[in-house]
Design an enzyme around this catalytic site. Structure first.
Site, PDB file in Angstrom:
ATOM      1  N   ASN A   7      48.274  41.331  34.545  1.00 23.35           N
ATOM      2  CA  ASN A   7      48.226  42.662  35.157  1.00 23.35           C
ATOM      3  C   ASN A   7      47.777  43.673  34.094  1.00 23.35           C
ATOM      4  OD1 ASN A   7      49.150  45.341  35.800  1.00 23.35           O
ATOM      5  ND2 ASN A   7      50.339  44.484  37.463  1.00 23.35           N
ATOM      6  N   HIS A  10      48.453  48.778  32.701  1.00 25.89           N
ATOM      7  CA  HIS A  10      48.799  49.644  31.563  1.00 25.89           C
ATOM      8  C   HIS A  10      47.680  49.822  30.551  1.00 25.89           C
ATOM      9  CE1 HIS A  10      52.463  50.477  33.422  1.00 25.89           C
ATOM     10  NE2 HIS A  10      52.840  49.218  33.429  1.00 25.89           N
ATOM     11  N   HIS A  43      47.217  47.094  40.342  1.00 22.68           N
ATOM     12  CA  HIS A  43      47.950  47.769  41.416  1.00 22.68           C
ATOM     13  C   HIS A  43      47.289  49.129  41.633  1.00 22.68           C
ATOM     14  CE1 HIS A  43      52.213  49.125  42.955  1.00 22.68           C
ATOM     15  NE2 HIS A  43      51.238  49.423  43.801  1.00 22.68           N
ATOM     16  N   ARG A  45      47.794  52.192  43.010  1.00 26.38           N
ATOM     17  CA  ARG A  45      48.890  52.977  43.584  1.00 26.38           C
ATOM     18  C   ARG A  45      48.354  54.140  44.396  1.00 26.38           C
ATOM     19  NH1 ARG A  45      54.274  53.041  42.338  1.00 26.38           N
ATOM     20  NH2 ARG A  45      54.932  51.265  41.096  1.00 26.38           N
ATOM     21  N   ARG A  49      48.021  56.547  39.544  1.00 25.46           N
ATOM     22  CA  ARG A  49      48.503  56.925  38.206  1.00 25.46           C
ATOM     23  C   ARG A  49      47.887  56.077  37.091  1.00 25.46           C
ATOM     24  NH1 ARG A  49      54.676  54.762  38.567  1.00 25.46           N
ATOM     25  NH2 ARG A  49      54.719  56.090  40.388  1.00 25.46           N
ATOM     26  N   GLU A  69      47.132  44.562  44.173  1.00 25.33           N
ATOM     27  CA  GLU A  69      48.435  44.934  44.730  1.00 25.33           C
ATOM     28  C   GLU A  69      48.289  46.275  45.433  1.00 25.33           C
ATOM     29  OE1 GLU A  69      51.211  45.148  41.555  1.00 25.33           O
ATOM     30  OE2 GLU A  69      51.085  43.033  41.106  1.00 25.33           O
ATOM     31  N   THR A 100      57.493  48.914  40.218  1.00 24.36           N
ATOM     32  CA  THR A 100      57.939  48.412  41.524  1.00 24.36           C
ATOM     33  C   THR A 100      59.377  47.887  41.402  1.00 24.36           C
ATOM     34  OG1 THR A 100      55.658  47.695  41.714  1.00 24.36           O
ATOM     35  CG2 THR A 100      57.129  47.069  43.499  1.00 24.36           C
ATOM     36  N   GLU A 150      55.482  36.377  46.341  1.00 31.47           N
ATOM     37  CA  GLU A 150      55.738  36.574  44.916  1.00 31.47           C
ATOM     38  C   GLU A 150      57.188  37.019  44.795  1.00 31.47           C
ATOM     39  OE1 GLU A 150      52.706  38.301  42.500  1.00 31.47           O
ATOM     40  OE2 GLU A 150      54.174  39.353  41.267  1.00 31.47           O
ATOM     41  N   HIS A 191      57.234  40.269  37.581  1.00 28.91           N
ATOM     42  CA  HIS A 191      57.998  41.435  37.134  1.00 28.91           C
ATOM     43  C   HIS A 191      58.937  41.181  35.960  1.00 28.91           C
ATOM     44  CE1 HIS A 191      59.474  45.480  37.217  1.00 28.91           C
ATOM     45  NE2 HIS A 191      58.479  45.733  38.035  1.00 28.91           N
TER      46      HIS A 191
HETATM   47  N1  PXP Z   1      53.923  41.575  40.215  1.00 30.07           N
HETATM   48  C1  PXP Z   1      54.049  42.685  40.961  1.00 30.07           C
HETATM   49  C2  PXP Z   1      53.971  42.531  42.440  1.00 30.07           C
HETATM   50  C3  PXP Z   1      54.226  43.944  40.366  1.00 30.07           C
HETATM   51  O1  PXP Z   1      54.355  45.043  41.143  1.00 30.07           O
HETATM   52  C4  PXP Z   1      54.261  44.048  38.959  1.00 30.07           C
HETATM   53  C5  PXP Z   1      54.431  45.380  38.301  1.00 30.07           C
HETATM   54  O2  PXP Z   1      53.382  46.217  38.605  1.00 30.07           O
HETATM   55  C6  PXP Z   1      54.097  42.860  38.215  1.00 30.07           C
HETATM   56  C7  PXP Z   1      53.958  41.645  38.866  1.00 30.07           C
HETATM   57  C8  PXP Z   1      54.060  42.878  36.719  1.00 30.07           C
HETATM   58  O3  PXP Z   1      55.273  43.304  36.182  1.00 30.07           O
HETATM   59  P1  PXP Z   1      55.391  43.574  34.630  1.00 30.07           P
HETATM   60  O4  PXP Z   1      54.432  44.654  34.280  1.00 30.07           O
HETATM   61  O5  PXP Z   1      56.816  43.971  34.446  1.00 30.07           O
HETATM   62  O6  PXP Z   1      55.052  42.276  33.943  1.00 30.07           O
END
Ligand code: PXP
Length: 238
Positions: A7, A10, A43, A45, A49, A69, A100, A150, A191
């Site tokens: 992901n 960031h 994601h 959003r 953001r 996402e 999330t 997931e 997550h």
């Molecule tokens: N999976 C989903 C569905 C999420 O919403 C997120 C956070 O945006 C992640 C995975 C990744 O989580 P993390 O950034 O804590 O690894």
């Protein structure tokens, strides 16, 4: 082989902090794939953001398998249908949350989620639902006809990090993974994960995909410093 989705939200957070173009999520996505990631998760959003519409457009124009996402919202569904990512994961979204916070409320939004999943499936987009580890939600997921779920691993990740007892949460995840698998639903995890959490959760054979963001990007900054400092020192001493 279990798959890793990276992901890169960031990377966009960091870019947006200065309003410029660096670091570039597209370059990072390509690098992540070159280094062995199986897919890239973003994601989009509703408040934009971090990832922006232009990032989604550029990423879906590459050959990289994109896991998008989105909130369970018709506007977001139409954006997904228009950009045609390989995968879509439906997530709950609150404006004020930092990340999330939990899984979808499949009971409350059953009809809407089923409609969106059906539309995405019609376009051959693999669908996933971000859910809490409960058997009830696995059963709802089956009725909704999603390809994957997931499982939200935020709770177990926190327990592991705080060195608390995580066995009952692990048991719940195991039970759900096994039940989903028996119903023909592919199981993913996402997550809050890091090296330790992934080692523990990877023992659950039914989990086929791990989606990890914050830790990977944070760790890349930490252990990537070496190369950047070397390069900058070289350029200031030329
Ligand atoms: N999976 C989903 C569905 C999420 O919403 C997120 C956070 O945006 C992640 C995975 C990744 O989580 P993390 O950034 O804590 O690894």
């Amino acid at each position: 082989m279990k798959r890793l989705g990276v992901n890169i939200d960031h990377v966009a957070t960091l870019r947006n902090a200065r309003g410029g173009l660096h670091p570039n999520p597209i370059i990072v996505a390509k690098e992540a794939i070159n280094f062995g990631a199986d897919s890239i998760t973003i994601h989009l959003r509703e408040d934009r953001r971090h990832i922006k519409d232009i990032d989604l457009k550029k990423l879906t124009n590459t050959k990289i398998p994109i896991n998008l996402e989105i909130a369970c919202d018709y506007k977001m569904m139409n954006i997904a249908l228009k950009n045609n990512p390989k995968f879509v994961c439906l997530v709950p979204e609150k404006r004020r949350e930092i990340t999330t916070e939990g899984g979808l409320n499949l009971d409350k939004y059953y009809k809407k989620i089923k409609f969106i999943v059906n539309k995405l499936n019609e376009k051959k987009i693999r669908t996933s639902l971000f859910i809490n580890p409960t058997l009830k939600d696995i059963l709802y997921s089956k009725r909704i006809n999603t390809n994957c779920v997931e499982i939200h691993t935020g709770k177990i990740s926190n327990l592991i990090k705080r060195k608390k007892n995580y066995s009952s949460e692990l048991k719940k995840i195991k039970k759900c993974a096994s039940y989903a698998n028996s119903l023909g639903i592919e199981v993913h995890a996402g997550h809050g994960m890091d090296y330790k959490t992934t080692r523990i959760l990877s023992k659950i054979t039914e989990i086929k995909e791990f989606n990890i963001g914050h830790f990977i990007i944070g760790e890349a900054i930490s252990i990537g410093l070496k190369n950047v400092i070397k390069k900058i020192k070289k350029s200031i001493n030329k």
